[in-house]
Scaffold this motif. Sequence first.
Motif, PDB file in Angstrom:
ATOM      1  N   ILE A   1       0.848  -1.187   0.000  1.00  0.00           N
ATOM      2  CA  ILE A   1       0.000   0.000   0.000  1.00  0.00           C
ATOM      3  C   ILE A   1       0.888   1.245   0.000  1.00  0.00           C
ATOM      4  CG2 ILE A   1      -1.910   1.193   1.131  1.00  0.00           C
ATOM      5  CD1 ILE A   1      -2.537  -1.710   0.288  1.00  0.00           C
ATOM      6  N   ASP A   2       0.670   2.117  -0.964  1.00  0.00           N
ATOM      7  CA  ASP A   2       1.471   3.335  -1.099  1.00  0.00           C
ATOM      8  C   ASP A   2       0.546   4.548  -0.951  1.00  0.00           C
ATOM      9  OD1 ASP A   2       3.306   5.271  -1.645  1.00  0.00           O
ATOM     10  OD2 ASP A   2       3.568   4.740  -3.770  1.00  0.00           O
ATOM     11  N   LEU A   3       0.355   4.979   0.282  1.00  0.00           N
ATOM     12  CA  LEU A   3      -0.556   6.100   0.539  1.00  0.00           C
ATOM     13  C   LEU A   3      -0.020   7.411  -0.003  1.00  0.00           C
ATOM     14  CD1 LEU A   3      -1.787   5.288   4.168  1.00  0.00           C
ATOM     15  CD2 LEU A   3      -2.884   4.757   1.981  1.00  0.00           C
ATOM     16  N   ALA A   4       1.274   7.463  -0.322  1.00  0.00           N
ATOM     17  CA  ALA A   4       1.846   8.673  -0.926  1.00  0.00           C
ATOM     18  C   ALA A   4       1.486   8.801  -2.398  1.00  0.00           C
ATOM     19  CB  ALA A   4       3.366   8.662  -0.762  1.00  0.00           C
ATOM     20  N   THR A   5       0.970   7.746  -2.988  1.00  0.00           N
ATOM     21  CA  THR A   5       0.517   7.771  -4.377  1.00  0.00           C
ATOM     22  C   THR A   5      -0.993   7.895  -4.375  1.00  0.00           C
ATOM     23  OG1 THR A   5       2.389   6.456  -5.151  1.00  0.00           O
ATOM     24  CG2 THR A   5       0.426   6.470  -6.529  1.00  0.00           C
ATOM     25  N   ALA A   6      -1.503   9.008  -4.887  1.00  0.00           N
ATOM     26  CA  ALA A   6      -2.935   9.300  -4.764  1.00  0.00           C
ATOM     27  C   ALA A   6      -3.790   8.343  -5.572  1.00  0.00           C
ATOM     28  CB  ALA A   6      -3.202  10.739  -5.202  1.00  0.00           C
ATOM     29  N   SER A   7      -3.372   8.018  -6.795  1.00  0.00           N
ATOM     30  CA  SER A   7      -4.180   7.168  -7.659  1.00  0.00           C
ATOM     31  C   SER A   7      -3.273   6.413  -8.620  1.00  0.00           C
ATOM     32  CB  SER A   7      -5.194   7.999  -8.447  1.00  0.00           C
ATOM     33  OG  SER A   7      -4.543   8.727  -9.474  1.00  0.00           O
ATOM     34  N   GLY A   8      -3.876   5.517  -9.358  1.00  0.00           N
ATOM     35  CA  GLY A   8      -3.101   4.739 -10.308  1.00  0.00           C
ATOM     36  C   GLY A   8      -2.449   5.565 -11.388  1.00  0.00           C
ATOM     37  N   ALA A   9      -2.998   6.755 -11.663  1.00  0.00           N
ATOM     38  CA  ALA A   9      -2.414   7.620 -12.687  1.00  0.00           C
ATOM     39  C   ALA A   9      -1.004   8.058 -12.308  1.00  0.00           C
ATOM     40  CB  ALA A   9      -3.306   8.837 -12.906  1.00  0.00           C
ATOM     41  N   ASP A  10      -0.662   7.978 -11.033  1.00  0.00           N
ATOM     42  CA  ASP A  10       0.653   8.421 -10.560  1.00  0.00           C
ATOM     43  C   ASP A  10       1.658   7.283 -10.439  1.00  0.00           C
ATOM     44  OD1 ASP A  10      -0.348  11.071 -10.175  1.00  0.00           O
ATOM     45  OD2 ASP A  10      -1.293  10.389  -8.325  1.00  0.00           O
ATOM     46  N   ILE A  11       1.279   6.067 -10.806  1.00  0.00           N
ATOM     47  CA  ILE A  11       2.169   4.916 -10.678  1.00  0.00           C
ATOM     48  C   ILE A  11       3.052   4.796 -11.917  1.00  0.00           C
ATOM     49  CG2 ILE A  11       2.282   2.402 -10.473  1.00  0.00           C
ATOM     50  CD1 ILE A  11      -0.313   2.491  -8.883  1.00  0.00           C
ATOM     51  N   ASP A  12       4.331   4.669 -11.697  1.00  0.00           N
ATOM     52  CA  ASP A  12       5.297   4.498 -12.775  1.00  0.00           C
ATOM     53  C   ASP A  12       5.219   3.063 -13.299  1.00  0.00           C
ATOM     54  OD1 ASP A  12       7.437   4.691 -14.505  1.00  0.00           O
ATOM     55  OD2 ASP A  12       8.964   4.532 -12.947  1.00  0.00           O
ATOM     56  N   ILE A  13       4.816   2.899 -14.546  1.00  0.00           N
ATOM     57  CA  ILE A  13       4.661   1.573 -15.145  1.00  0.00           C
ATOM     58  C   ILE A  13       5.942   1.203 -15.881  1.00  0.00           C
ATOM     59  CG2 ILE A  13       3.389   0.180 -16.811  1.00  0.00           C
ATOM     60  CD1 ILE A  13       1.828   0.804 -14.269  1.00  0.00           C
ATOM     61  N   GLU A  14       6.545   0.113 -15.448  1.00  0.00           N
ATOM     62  CA  GLU A  14       7.792  -0.331 -16.047  1.00  0.00           C
ATOM     63  C   GLU A  14       7.570  -0.821 -17.480  1.00  0.00           C
ATOM     64  OE1 GLU A  14      11.242  -3.769 -15.326  1.00  0.00           O
ATOM     65  OE2 GLU A  14       9.559  -3.564 -13.932  1.00  0.00           O
ATOM     66  N   LEU A  15       8.408  -0.330 -18.403  1.00  0.00           N
ATOM     67  CA  LEU A  15       8.443  -0.820 -19.771  1.00  0.00           C
ATOM     68  C   LEU A  15       9.730  -1.625 -19.957  1.00  0.00           C
ATOM     69  CD1 LEU A  15       7.271   2.296 -21.819  1.00  0.00           C
ATOM     70  CD2 LEU A  15       6.014   0.167 -21.506  1.00  0.00           C
ATOM     71  N   ARG A  16       9.596  -2.845 -20.434  1.00  0.00           N
ATOM     72  CA  ARG A  16      10.756  -3.674 -20.712  1.00  0.00           C
ATOM     73  C   ARG A  16      10.959  -3.778 -22.218  1.00  0.00           C
ATOM     74  NH1 ARG A  16      12.830  -6.547 -16.427  1.00  0.00           N
ATOM     75  NH2 ARG A  16      13.648  -8.192 -17.790  1.00  0.00           N
ATOM     76  N   SER A  17      12.057  -4.343 -22.607  1.00  0.00           N
ATOM     77  CA  SER A  17      12.407  -4.459 -24.017  1.00  0.00           C
ATOM     78  C   SER A  17      11.321  -5.185 -24.796  1.00  0.00           C
ATOM     79  CB  SER A  17      13.727  -5.206 -24.168  1.00  0.00           C
ATOM     80  OG  SER A  17      13.973  -5.518 -25.528  1.00  0.00           O
ATOM     81  N   GLY A  18      10.986  -4.634 -25.955  1.00  0.00           N
ATOM     82  CA  GLY A  18      10.031  -5.295 -26.823  1.00  0.00           C
ATOM     83  C   GLY A  18      10.507  -6.641 -27.319  1.00  0.00           C
ATOM     84  N   ASP A  19      11.820  -6.897 -27.229  1.00  0.00           N
ATOM     85  CA  ASP A  19      12.357  -8.183 -27.663  1.00  0.00           C
ATOM     86  C   ASP A  19      11.731  -9.348 -26.901  1.00  0.00           C
ATOM     87  OD1 ASP A  19      13.967  -6.830 -29.412  1.00  0.00           O
ATOM     88  OD2 ASP A  19      15.784  -6.989 -28.191  1.00  0.00           O
ATOM     89  N   GLU A  20      11.259  -9.086 -25.670  1.00  0.00           N
ATOM     90  CA  GLU A  20      10.644 -10.149 -24.878  1.00  0.00           C
ATOM     91  C   GLU A  20       9.363 -10.676 -25.527  1.00  0.00           C
ATOM     92  OE1 GLU A  20      12.287  -8.617 -20.517  1.00  0.00           O
ATOM     93  OE2 GLU A  20      10.143  -8.544 -20.971  1.00  0.00           O
ATOM     94  N   LEU A  21       8.735  -9.852 -26.363  1.00  0.00           N
ATOM     95  CA  LEU A  21       7.513 -10.268 -27.041  1.00  0.00           C
ATOM     96  C   LEU A  21       7.772 -10.891 -28.408  1.00  0.00           C
ATOM     97  CD1 LEU A  21       5.091  -7.273 -26.365  1.00  0.00           C
ATOM     98  CD2 LEU A  21       4.825  -9.600 -25.543  1.00  0.00           C
ATOM     99  N   LEU A  22       8.969 -10.722 -28.918  1.00  0.00           N
ATOM    100  CA  LEU A  22       9.255 -11.132 -30.285  1.00  0.00           C
ATOM    101  C   LEU A  22       9.726 -12.579 -30.399  1.00  0.00           C
ATOM    102  CD1 LEU A  22      11.020  -7.886 -31.535  1.00  0.00           C
ATOM    103  CD2 LEU A  22       8.620  -8.555 -31.775  1.00  0.00           C
ATOM    104  N   GLY A  23       9.878 -13.243 -29.267  1.00  0.00           N
ATOM    105  CA  GLY A  23      10.288 -14.635 -29.289  1.00  0.00           C
ATOM    106  C   GLY A  23      10.229 -15.211 -27.902  1.00  0.00           C
ATOM    107  N   TYR A  24      10.610 -16.482 -27.788  1.00  0.00           N
ATOM    108  CA  TYR A  24      10.652 -17.109 -26.468  1.00  0.00           C
ATOM    109  C   TYR A  24      11.726 -18.184 -26.473  1.00  0.00           C
ATOM    110  CZ  TYR A  24       9.451 -19.021 -21.996  1.00  0.00           C
ATOM    111  OH  TYR A  24       9.535 -19.412 -20.694  1.00  0.00           O
ATOM    112  N   GLY A  25      12.450 -18.271 -25.354  1.00  0.00           N
ATOM    113  CA  GLY A  25      13.475 -19.293 -25.211  1.00  0.00           C
ATOM    114  C   GLY A  25      14.603 -19.154 -26.205  1.00  0.00           C
TER     115      GLY A  25
END
Length: 353
Positions: free
Chosen positions: A280-304
């Motif tokens: 619980i992060d009471l210092a963050t008022a709403s979901g609009a303030d949450i930093d959403i991690e973006l990872r490399s698109g390469d993770e979607l382009l293949g597997y294993g």
Amino acid sequence: MDATPDCHDSIRAVLWQDDHLRLLDQRLLPARERYLDCRDSGEVAQAIRDLAVRGAPAIGIAAAWGVVLAAQRDPATLDAALAQLRAARPTAVNLMWALDRMRRVIEAVRGSDGSVAGARAELPRVLAREARAIQDEDLAANRRMGELGAALIAPGSGVLTHCNTGSLATAGYGTALGVIRAGVSSGRIARVFAGETRPWLQGARLTMWELTRDGIDATLIADSAAAHLMRTGQVQWVIVGADRIAANGDTANKIGTYQLAIAARHHGVRLMVVAPSSTIDLATASGADIDIELRSGDELLGYGGTRTVVAGARAWNPVFDVTPHALIDALVSERGVVERPDVARMAALFGAR
């Protein structure tokens, strides 16, 4: 309700070994069970970044032990170690929470002048005690949440879970998977479904491995089959974890949770979020303030290591999404249950930190 805490609970993924941290490498499951031995804080940070250890509580626990390793090696490096560990993953608030706890211990031992000269012998010991407390408290919280969450479920129900929220993601037992463990043990949950969770397949690789290993019958579905499953009437609850929960109850969790919440509301299926109060992060008022991690698109382009998408294609790869609080029926923590969370109800239970 008696959920028998030790029933269906055999896995520990974060193991302290006195002079190093042993982590079950979750990238290799279920094909191989291999442990990584991390001997300094940099190796712990790398394991967090590379998803060898994952799940918000487990990340925080691992980072706490990473601070202990830094203190054992050289207390003068603690500030750098804290910064490196903090930067490993941006969304999971448990990481920041655990490191803040460790920093407070460091500051208390250092004293007003900030010197580490007199603290070299004492710091590793007191930091290890704090890291152990963080880990033990998480396990106790998970068992309590399992009991509270299972009590909300009518006997004979079916549940659907997303990603991995079990022993692999925590000190043990799990958050959402802890509720499922408790619900199965008490006879309340009759059917368990797990979504595959692209692109890393945590549901297929990890959740199914945990459930099978602990003797819980479960059925895997493609992520895109969830709404159809709900329509069949086999599921009464969607039960998920969380990586950060804002003051109004908006919840950041594994990408795909938001669309499950929308489908659940349409089909009259209830949504339960299960997370310790450290999420619980009471210092963050709403979901609009949450930093959403973006990872490399390469993770979607293949597997294993094998590419499955045509050369030249691009991919967008957010790791989390935010479910608005209005779509959440119950938020379960070790402190209690918040039904239909909003600012007032969240403050009533979590206002005193």
